[in-house]
Design a protein around this motif. Structure first.
Motif, PDB file in Angstrom:
ATOM      1  N   VAL A   1       2.894  20.079   8.851  1.00 59.29           N
ATOM      2  CA  VAL A   1       4.216  20.509   8.418  1.00 59.29           C
ATOM      3  C   VAL A   1       4.767  21.598   9.334  1.00 59.29           C
ATOM      4  O   VAL A   1       4.074  22.575   9.649  1.00 59.29           O
ATOM      5  N   LEU A   2       6.007  21.415   9.755  1.00 66.18           N
ATOM      6  CA  LEU A   2       6.750  22.450  10.468  1.00 66.18           C
ATOM      7  C   LEU A   2       7.841  22.943   9.531  1.00 66.18           C
ATOM      8  O   LEU A   2       8.725  22.186   9.135  1.00 66.18           O
ATOM      9  N   ILE A   3       7.755  24.215   9.142  1.00 67.39           N
ATOM     10  CA  ILE A   3       8.769  24.777   8.246  1.00 67.39           C
ATOM     11  C   ILE A   3       9.758  25.603   9.058  1.00 67.39           C
ATOM     12  O   ILE A   3       9.391  26.299   9.993  1.00 67.39           O
ATOM     13  N   VAL A   4      11.022  25.500   8.672  1.00 66.85           N
ATOM     14  CA  VAL A   4      12.106  26.197   9.350  1.00 66.85           C
ATOM     15  C   VAL A   4      12.768  27.141   8.354  1.00 66.85           C
ATOM     16  O   VAL A   4      13.093  26.740   7.221  1.00 66.85           O
ATOM     17  N   GLY A   5      12.960  28.395   8.745  1.00 69.48           N
ATOM     18  CA  GLY A   5      13.636  29.361   7.886  1.00 69.48           C
ATOM     19  C   GLY A   5      14.506  30.285   8.707  1.00 69.48           C
ATOM     20  O   GLY A   5      14.385  30.335   9.940  1.00 69.48           O
TER      21      GLY A   5
ATOM     22  N   THR B   1       0.832  -1.202   0.000  1.00 69.23           N
ATOM     23  CA  THR B   1       0.000   0.000   0.000  1.00 69.23           C
ATOM     24  C   THR B   1       0.869   1.257   0.000  1.00 69.23           C
ATOM     25  O   THR B   1       1.794   1.374   0.815  1.00 69.23           O
ATOM     26  N   PRO B   2       0.601   2.195  -0.882  1.00 72.94           N
ATOM     27  CA  PRO B   2       1.362   3.454  -0.861  1.00 72.94           C
ATOM     28  C   PRO B   2       1.267   4.131   0.497  1.00 72.94           C
ATOM     29  O   PRO B   2       0.235   4.073   1.174  1.00 72.94           O
ATOM     30  N   ALA B   3       2.346   4.753   0.903  1.00 72.29           N
ATOM     31  CA  ALA B   3       2.353   5.466   2.178  1.00 72.29           C
ATOM     32  C   ALA B   3       1.346   6.612   2.137  1.00 72.29           C
ATOM     33  O   ALA B   3       1.222   7.313   1.136  1.00 72.29           O
ATOM     34  N   GLN B   4       0.633   6.793   3.232  1.00 65.72           N
ATOM     35  CA  GLN B   4      -0.356   7.858   3.332  1.00 65.72           C
ATOM     36  C   GLN B   4       0.258   9.056   4.044  1.00 65.72           C
ATOM     37  O   GLN B   4       0.717   8.948   5.177  1.00 65.72           O
ATOM     38  N   LEU B   5       0.277  10.190   3.375  1.00 66.29           N
ATOM     39  CA  LEU B   5       0.876  11.385   3.957  1.00 66.29           C
ATOM     40  C   LEU B   5      -0.062  12.093   4.924  1.00 66.29           C
ATOM     41  O   LEU B   5       0.385  12.883   5.762  1.00 66.29           O
ATOM     42  N   ASN B   6      -1.347  11.812   4.817  1.00 67.17           N
ATOM     43  CA  ASN B   6      -2.327  12.455   5.687  1.00 67.17           C
ATOM     44  C   ASN B   6      -2.006  12.159   7.155  1.00 67.17           C
ATOM     45  O   ASN B   6      -1.905  11.004   7.556  1.00 67.17           O
ATOM     46  N   GLY B   7      -1.833  13.215   7.940  1.00 62.92           N
ATOM     47  CA  GLY B   7      -1.563  13.067   9.366  1.00 62.92           C
ATOM     48  C   GLY B   7      -0.103  12.873   9.719  1.00 62.92           C
ATOM     49  O   GLY B   7       0.245  12.816  10.902  1.00 62.92           O
ATOM     50  N   MET B   8       0.770  12.762   8.728  1.00 66.56           N
ATOM     51  CA  MET B   8       2.196  12.629   9.016  1.00 66.56           C
ATOM     52  C   MET B   8       2.762  13.931   9.582  1.00 66.56           C
ATOM     53  O   MET B   8       2.348  15.022   9.194  1.00 66.56           O
ATOM     54  N   GLY B   9       3.731  13.811  10.480  1.00 67.20           N
ATOM     55  CA  GLY B   9       4.446  14.969  10.997  1.00 67.20           C
ATOM     56  C   GLY B   9       5.723  15.176  10.209  1.00 67.20           C
ATOM     57  O   GLY B   9       6.602  14.307  10.211  1.00 67.20           O
ATOM     58  N   VAL B  10       5.829  16.325   9.534  1.00 66.48           N
ATOM     59  CA  VAL B  10       6.945  16.579   8.618  1.00 66.48           C
ATOM     60  C   VAL B  10       7.663  17.863   9.009  1.00 66.48           C
ATOM     61  O   VAL B  10       7.031  18.905   9.178  1.00 66.48           O
ATOM     62  N   MET B  11       8.975  17.780   9.128  1.00 66.99           N
ATOM     63  CA  MET B  11       9.801  18.973   9.322  1.00 66.99           C
ATOM     64  C   MET B  11      10.567  19.251   8.036  1.00 66.99           C
ATOM     65  O   MET B  11      11.161  18.343   7.451  1.00 66.99           O
TER      66      MET B  11
ATOM     67  N   PHE C   1      13.734  21.252  17.131  1.00 67.19           N
ATOM     68  CA  PHE C   1      13.190  19.955  17.537  1.00 67.19           C
ATOM     69  C   PHE C   1      12.343  20.070  18.802  1.00 67.19           C
ATOM     70  O   PHE C   1      11.389  19.311  18.983  1.00 67.19           O
ATOM     71  N   THR C   2      12.665  21.026  19.638  1.00 63.56           N
ATOM     72  CA  THR C   2      11.769  21.314  20.765  1.00 63.56           C
ATOM     73  C   THR C   2      10.423  21.786  20.235  1.00 63.56           C
ATOM     74  O   THR C   2       9.359  21.380  20.733  1.00 63.56           O
ATOM     75  N   LYS C   3      10.454  22.626  19.190  1.00 66.22           N
ATOM     76  CA  LYS C   3       9.216  23.091  18.552  1.00 66.22           C
ATOM     77  C   LYS C   3       8.470  21.934  17.907  1.00 66.22           C
ATOM     78  O   LYS C   3       7.232  21.847  18.005  1.00 66.22           O
ATOM     79  N   ALA C   4       9.190  21.028  17.254  1.00 65.78           N
ATOM     80  CA  ALA C   4       8.541  19.870  16.627  1.00 65.78           C
ATOM     81  C   ALA C   4       7.844  19.010  17.669  1.00 65.78           C
ATOM     82  O   ALA C   4       6.712  18.540  17.454  1.00 65.78           O
ATOM     83  N   ASP C   5       8.496  18.784  18.800  1.00 64.95           N
ATOM     84  CA  ASP C   5       7.870  17.997  19.867  1.00 64.95           C
ATOM     85  C   ASP C   5       6.601  18.672  20.371  1.00 64.95           C
ATOM     86  O   ASP C   5       5.612  18.011  20.713  1.00 64.95           O
ATOM     87  N   GLU C   6       6.628  19.995  20.369  1.00 65.49           N
ATOM     88  CA  GLU C   6       5.488  20.765  20.885  1.00 65.49           C
ATOM     89  C   GLU C   6       4.314  20.772  19.916  1.00 65.49           C
ATOM     90  O   GLU C   6       3.164  20.537  20.324  1.00 65.49           O
ATOM     91  N   VAL C   7       4.570  21.041  18.633  1.00 69.67           N
ATOM     92  CA  VAL C   7       3.463  21.263  17.695  1.00 69.67           C
ATOM     93  C   VAL C   7       3.118  20.035  16.854  1.00 69.67           C
ATOM     94  O   VAL C   7       1.971  19.897  16.407  1.00 69.67           O
ATOM     95  N   LEU C   8       4.089  19.154  16.611  1.00 60.99           N
ATOM     96  CA  LEU C   8       3.821  17.950  15.839  1.00 60.99           C
ATOM     97  C   LEU C   8       3.621  16.725  16.731  1.00 60.99           C
ATOM     98  O   LEU C   8       2.824  15.834  16.408  1.00 60.99           O
ATOM     99  N   GLY C   9       4.379  16.686  17.804  1.00 53.57           N
ATOM    100  CA  GLY C   9       4.313  15.533  18.689  1.00 53.57           C
ATOM    101  C   GLY C   9       5.083  14.339  18.163  1.00 53.57           C
ATOM    102  O   GLY C   9       5.217  13.325  18.858  1.00 53.57           O
TER     103      GLY C   9
END
Length: 254
Positions: free
Chosen positions: A43-47, A10-20, A86-94
């Motif tokens: 999605v967590l974007i970093v700039g 089965t193709p991987a489902q991107l829905n609900g994935m946590g992505v940085m 990564f602290t932000k990712a843990d906070e907003v993406l889990g």
């Protein structure tokens, strides 16, 4: 990783994935963030520019994707900056299901700049990839799943004159990706290296109008082309690894 209860076809489902996505506010990173959010990923974007970050988040809001995207400004040339994201990712993406290492600084040859300039480029373009990967693997390995995407460059192979410092970082990413896959595949974590040719982004010296003409003339790719390739790699079923993708404009003969 125990795959007995998983559907390997089965193709991987991107829905609900946590992505940085590092370097997620312009060019390839921005196009990838928009496409993944459209597919339901969180999605967590970093700039490194607040203006670019705000502009990207505003575009997400106008497209109705604001609930799928969070942003953070950080300096990936520093240990503190990487810890911060990564602290932000843990906070907003889990969780971090996918890391897309994409942040990069342009640079010319060894006669351009000084030690501090070279240090910043190498820390951002190469050490940042290594450090972010380590933090991401710490979060992926307990789940036995994950995907690291490293955005490199054709420069790793072409090694063009006049860009030796930049080439050194992209060649480093190529070697790092190849060795990394051997280290973490047994933990259920995929590694994909994307190596684009000429792409119309703000890193190009050509004016936007010239870039658009080159795209029409099949001499330059768009950021959306690379985003589509990244999503292709991410959507493959569990048993299939896209190890490396090289994308070139049709008329960029190398």
């Amino acid at each position: 990783m125990n795959t007995a209860d998983l559907d390997l076809n089965t193709p991987a489902q991107l829905n609900g994935m946590g992505v940085m996505i590092t370097g997620g506010t312009t060019g390839i990173g921005r196009a990838t963030a928009i496409l993944l959010a459209q597919k339901g990923a969180d999605v967590l974007i970093v700039g490194n520019s607040q203006d670019h970050l705000d502009d990207t988040l505003n575009s997400m809001q106008q497209a109705g994707l604001q609930s799928r995207c969070t942003g953070i400004k950080a300096d990936l040339a520093t240990a503190d900056g990487i810890q911060q994201i990564f602290t932000k990712a843990d906070e907003v993406l889990g969780k971090v299901d996918v890391l897309i290492n994409n942040a990069a600084l342009a640079h010319q040859d060894v006669n351009d700049g000084n030690y501090e300039d070279w240090e910043r480029v190498i820390k951002t373009n190469l050490l940042g990839y290594i450090a972010c990967t380590s933090y991401a693997v710490d979060r992926m390995a307990p789940n036995g799943r994950g995907h690291i995407v490293n955005v490199g460059s054709m420069s790793a192979d072409v090694r063009e004159k006049g860009s030796s410092v930049y080439v050194a970082t992209k060649a480093g990413i190529q070697g790092f990706s190849e060795a990394l896959r051997k280290e973490i595949n047994e933990q259920g974590i995929k590694v994909t290296l994307i190596e684009p040719g000429a792409v119309g982004t703000d890193m190009q010296p050509a004016a936007p109008e010239e870039q658009q003409q080159k795209q029409k003339d099949l001499e330059m790719l768009t950021a959306e082309d690379i985003a589509a390739a990244i999503v292709y790699a991410l959507e493959q079923p569990l048993r299939c690894d896209v190890v490396e993708l090289k994308l070139r404009p049709h008329l960029q003969i190398i």
